[in-house]
Design a protein around this motif. Sequence first.
Motif, short mmCIF file in Angstrom:
data_model
loop_
_atom_site.label_atom_id
_atom_site.label_comp_id
_atom_site.label_asym_id
_atom_site.label_seq_id
_atom_site.Cartn_x
_atom_site.Cartn_y
_atom_site.Cartn_z
N ALA A 120 -1.08 4.64 4.26
CA ALA A 120 -0.86 4.04 5.58
C ALA A 120 -0.78 5.12 6.65
N LEU A 121 -0.06 6.18 6.36
CA LEU A 121 0.06 7.29 7.32
C LEU A 121 -1.29 7.95 7.54
N ALA A 122 -2.07 8.13 6.48
CA ALA A 122 -3.39 8.75 6.61
C ALA A 122 -4.30 7.91 7.50
N ALA A 123 -4.19 6.60 7.40
CA ALA A 123 -5.02 5.72 8.23
C ALA A 123 -4.62 5.84 9.70
N LEU A 124 -3.35 6.10 9.96
CA LEU A 124 -2.88 6.19 11.34
C LEU A 124 -3.08 7.58 11.94
N VAL A 125 -3.14 8.62 11.12
CA VAL A 125 -3.21 10.00 11.63
C VAL A 125 -4.41 10.19 12.55
N ALA A 126 -5.52 9.60 12.21
CA ALA A 126 -6.73 9.77 13.02
C ALA A 126 -6.64 9.06 14.36
N GLN A 127 -5.68 8.14 14.50
CA GLN A 127 -5.64 7.31 15.70
C GLN A 127 -4.46 7.60 16.61
N VAL A 128 -3.36 8.11 16.08
CA VAL A 128 -2.16 8.32 16.89
C VAL A 128 -1.55 9.68 16.58
N ASP A 129 -0.72 10.18 17.52
CA ASP A 129 -0.09 11.49 17.34
C ASP A 129 1.10 11.45 16.38
N ASP A 130 1.86 10.36 16.36
CA ASP A 130 3.06 10.27 15.53
C ASP A 130 2.99 9.01 14.66
N PRO A 131 2.32 9.08 13.51
CA PRO A 131 2.14 7.88 12.69
C PRO A 131 3.45 7.29 12.17
N GLN A 132 4.45 8.12 11.88
CA GLN A 132 5.73 7.60 11.40
C GLN A 132 6.39 6.73 12.47
N GLN A 133 6.29 7.16 13.73
CA GLN A 133 6.87 6.38 14.82
C GLN A 133 6.13 5.04 14.95
N VAL A 134 4.83 5.06 14.76
CA VAL A 134 4.05 3.82 14.83
C VAL A 134 4.48 2.87 13.72
N LEU A 135 4.68 3.38 12.50
CA LEU A 135 5.15 2.53 11.41
C LEU A 135 6.52 1.92 11.73
N GLU A 136 7.39 2.72 12.33
CA GLU A 136 8.71 2.20 12.69
C GLU A 136 8.61 1.11 13.75
N ARG A 137 7.75 1.31 14.73
CA ARG A 137 7.57 0.29 15.78
C ARG A 137 6.97 -0.99 15.19
N LEU A 138 6.00 -0.84 14.31
CA LEU A 138 5.42 -2.01 13.66
C LEU A 138 6.46 -2.73 12.82
N GLY A 139 7.38 -1.97 12.22
CA GLY A 139 8.48 -2.57 11.46
C GLY A 139 9.41 -3.36 12.35
N MET B 144 0.85 -1.16 0.00
CA MET B 144 0.00 0.00 0.00
C MET B 144 0.89 1.23 0.00
N PRO B 145 0.46 2.29 -0.62
CA PRO B 145 1.27 3.51 -0.60
C PRO B 145 1.47 4.02 0.83
N LYS B 146 2.66 4.50 1.11
CA LYS B 146 2.98 4.96 2.45
C LYS B 146 2.05 6.09 2.87
N LYS B 147 1.69 6.98 1.95
CA LYS B 147 0.79 8.09 2.28
C LYS B 147 -0.55 7.57 2.80
#
Length: 87
Positions: A6-25, A1-4
């Motif tokens: 994925a980030l858009a899906a996380l923005v509504a739920q968390v303050d720092d979506p990039q950090q969440v992606l890194e933790r999930l990684g 899925m495009p990174k944008k």
Amino acid sequence: MPKKKALAALVAQVDDPQQVLERLGILSLVNEDRGAQTVRLPRIHDHVPPPGVRRNTEASRIRMRRKRAHDAGDHSMCLDTCTLREG
């Protein structure tokens, strides 16, 4: 899925979506390809049933709806094999 996406899906739920992606990684739940700007979900097949299963689920719903109507005396949804069907 495009990174944008994925980030858009996380923005509504968390303050720092990039950090969440890194933790999930780190947990190997997502694979981020920074060059292609994509996020891959390696275990998505564990959560999404294949198309055949989804079609079977819908067919079962329709079959049970027909059966319940038949058992209640409504034969308008019955197939041609029903001897009680009118018409």
